[in-house]
Design a protein around this motif. Structure first.
Motif, PDB file in Angstrom:
ATOM      1  N   VAL A 178       0.834  -1.204   0.000  1.00  0.00           N
ATOM      2  CA  VAL A 178       0.000   0.000   0.000  1.00  0.00           C
ATOM      3  C   VAL A 178       0.870   1.256   0.000  1.00  0.00           C
ATOM      4  N   ILE A 179       1.899   1.269   0.840  1.00  0.00           N
ATOM      5  CA  ILE A 179       2.783   2.433   0.928  1.00  0.00           C
ATOM      6  C   ILE A 179       3.571   2.614  -0.373  1.00  0.00           C
ATOM      7  N   ASP A 180       4.069   1.500  -0.924  1.00  0.00           N
ATOM      8  CA  ASP A 180       4.813   1.593  -2.189  1.00  0.00           C
ATOM      9  C   ASP A 180       3.943   2.147  -3.308  1.00  0.00           C
ATOM     10  N   GLU A 181       2.683   1.720  -3.350  1.00  0.00           N
ATOM     11  CA  GLU A 181       1.778   2.210  -4.386  1.00  0.00           C
ATOM     12  C   GLU A 181       1.547   3.707  -4.254  1.00  0.00           C
ATOM     13  N   LEU A 186       3.154   9.422  -6.390  1.00  0.00           N
ATOM     14  CA  LEU A 186       3.677  10.782  -6.253  1.00  0.00           C
ATOM     15  C   LEU A 186       4.528  11.187  -7.457  1.00  0.00           C
ATOM     16  N   GLY A 187       5.203  10.201  -8.045  1.00  0.00           N
ATOM     17  CA  GLY A 187       6.043  10.506  -9.199  1.00  0.00           C
ATOM     18  C   GLY A 187       7.314  11.239  -8.783  1.00  0.00           C
ATOM     19  N   ALA A 192       8.788  22.795  -9.540  1.00  0.00           N
ATOM     20  CA  ALA A 192       8.125  23.604  -8.517  1.00  0.00           C
ATOM     21  C   ALA A 192       8.332  23.017  -7.126  1.00  0.00           C
ATOM     22  N   GLU A 193       8.198  21.692  -7.001  1.00  0.00           N
ATOM     23  CA  GLU A 193       8.382  21.052  -5.699  1.00  0.00           C
ATOM     24  C   GLU A 193       9.826  21.187  -5.222  1.00  0.00           C
ATOM     25  N   GLY A 194      10.770  21.026  -6.149  1.00  0.00           N
ATOM     26  CA  GLY A 194      12.167  21.202  -5.782  1.00  0.00           C
ATOM     27  C   GLY A 194      12.476  22.629  -5.350  1.00  0.00           C
TER      28      GLY A 194
END
Length: 399
Positions: A178-181, A186-187, A192-194
């Protein structure tokens, strides 16, 4: 990304409740407690569903009667306790984590504002000095809360869902899937995020190093009082208004006719208007005005005079009594309203008993944030309670 990464780390070591609490506390240091809880609860529910299945089915298994040995019923009851422990640990950790930074929770900001109002020459508290003081306390309280919640609700540190090792490994594999999925969804980090990550780290570094008190900060490069924590925040926010949200095309600099990415800043005024909690800002401003009114009208001095019997007890005992009273009062009232009302009185009391005001004011401020007992105590508690899986007695028994 941070939330899911920490949960992945602690999933391996079978300390999911601790992982959830550390993630919630870390986020709450920089985000509002409410936003942190709203973000973490869906992640917790997804993990729990992968471990234990549907919650309604779990509740039905707790009521099953045709189980001669009672093993499945007992296991279902244990799993339901763990589920409640997850729902409780997140708002608790969010409230605890918010105390580590000045911006983490409203009472901390009110303390600084009222301190400057009553004692203008006092500059002992800023972002860096408060963090050095409060962060170790936050870690201690977070660890104690984890031990207590794990003790009450079983936790995942002693066993997962069934004692058999193969079942335990299977449940862990489901949770990791579930966590890996979610992590894959998130990709990769975009431009912008950086950029936001860079400015956030720069903002934190500037805040911590401006005037940490135990070493010389960069504020000595300017006249005294010229720069403050607010100046640092305004500078960073101003940059966001014109810094591009997409990577600019360098070819445009050499060939004006070349195509270029459309210019969209990281932050716009429209976005600010939509997202900034103006009600909280007005509430804080109104609180400072109320505190000043109490001071100028003499109301704080009058109430402080009636608390004169506290001068007869040792200061350490007075701190315990004040903190206990504030912590109990804030269970039934807003943290912000509670600290707005009582800080002027506490400051006046400290002056009358000839004790350093911070000796009374800081414990009262921190204690005001520890409202865990009722759903109405804080918005994070209300969000967890609104899930429909907790009862008031669950929160009261955990406090």
């Amino acid at each position: 990304i941070l939330a899911i990464f920490i949960v992945m780390v602690f999933l391996t070591s079978n300390r999911l409740i601790l992982g959830m609490m550390m993630t919630s506390a870390s986020l709450s240091m920089w985000l509002s407690n409410t936003a942190t809880t709203a973000m973490m609860l869906p992640i917790a529910n997804a993990i729990l569903e992968s471990l234990f299945g549907d919650l309604e089915t779990l509740k039905e298994n707790c009521k099953v009667q045709d189980d001669p040995e009672g093993e499945w019923k007992k296991e279902a009851e244990y799993q339901l306790k763990v589920w409640k422990g997850f729902l409780i640990c997140i708002p608790y950790a969010a409230s605890i984590g918010g105390t580590a930074t000045l911006t983490g929770t409203a009472p901390n900001l009110i303390l600084v504002g009222q301190l400057k109002s009553y004692f203008p020459e006092c500059d002992l508290i800023n972002f860096g000095s408060w963090f050095v003081f409060a962060f170790p306390l936050m870690i201690i309280f977070l660890f104690v809360a984890w031990i207590w919640i794990s003790f009450l609700y079983g936790g995942l540190n002693t066993r997962l869902c069934i004692n058999k090792q193969d079942d335990r490994a299977a449940a862990e594999a489901k949770a990791r899937a579930v966590i890996d999925e979610d992590y894959k969804k998130l990709g990769p980090i975009n431009f912008a995020e950086g950029s936001i990550s860079f400015f956030f780290i720069l903002f934190a570094i500037l805040l911590f190093t401006r005037d940490p008190k135990f070493v010389t900060g960069w504020s000595v490069l300017f006249n005294k009082g010229y720069v403050s924590d607010a100046v640092t925040g305004v500078i960073i926010i101003s940059i966001l208004f014109f810094f591009p949200s997409e990577r600019p095309s360098l070819s445009w600099w050499f060939n004006p006719r070349a195509s270029n990415t459309p210019y969209v800043p990281l932050l716009s005024w429209k976005r600010v208007q939509e997202c900034v909690p103006w009600n909280i800002i007005l509430l804080l401003g109104g609180g400072f005005a109320m505190a000043k009114g109490c001071e100028e009208s003499g109301l704080a001095a009058w109430i402080g005079g009636h608390l004169q019997p506290l001068a007869q007890v040792p200061p350490a005992v007075a701190v315990i009594l004040i903190t206990a009273f504030i912590a109990c009062f804030t269970e039934f009232a807003s943290n912000t309203a509670t600290i707005i009302i009582f800080l002027p009185v506490i400051a006046e009391l400290a002056i009358r008993v000839k004790v350093h005001p911070l000796y009374f004011m800081i414990p009262a401020t921190v204690g005001c944030s520890y409202a865990f007992m009722l759903p109405v105590s804080t918005p994070p508690n209300s969000i967890a309670f609104a899930s429909g899986h907790l009862m008031v007695k669950d929160m009261v028994s955990s406090d």
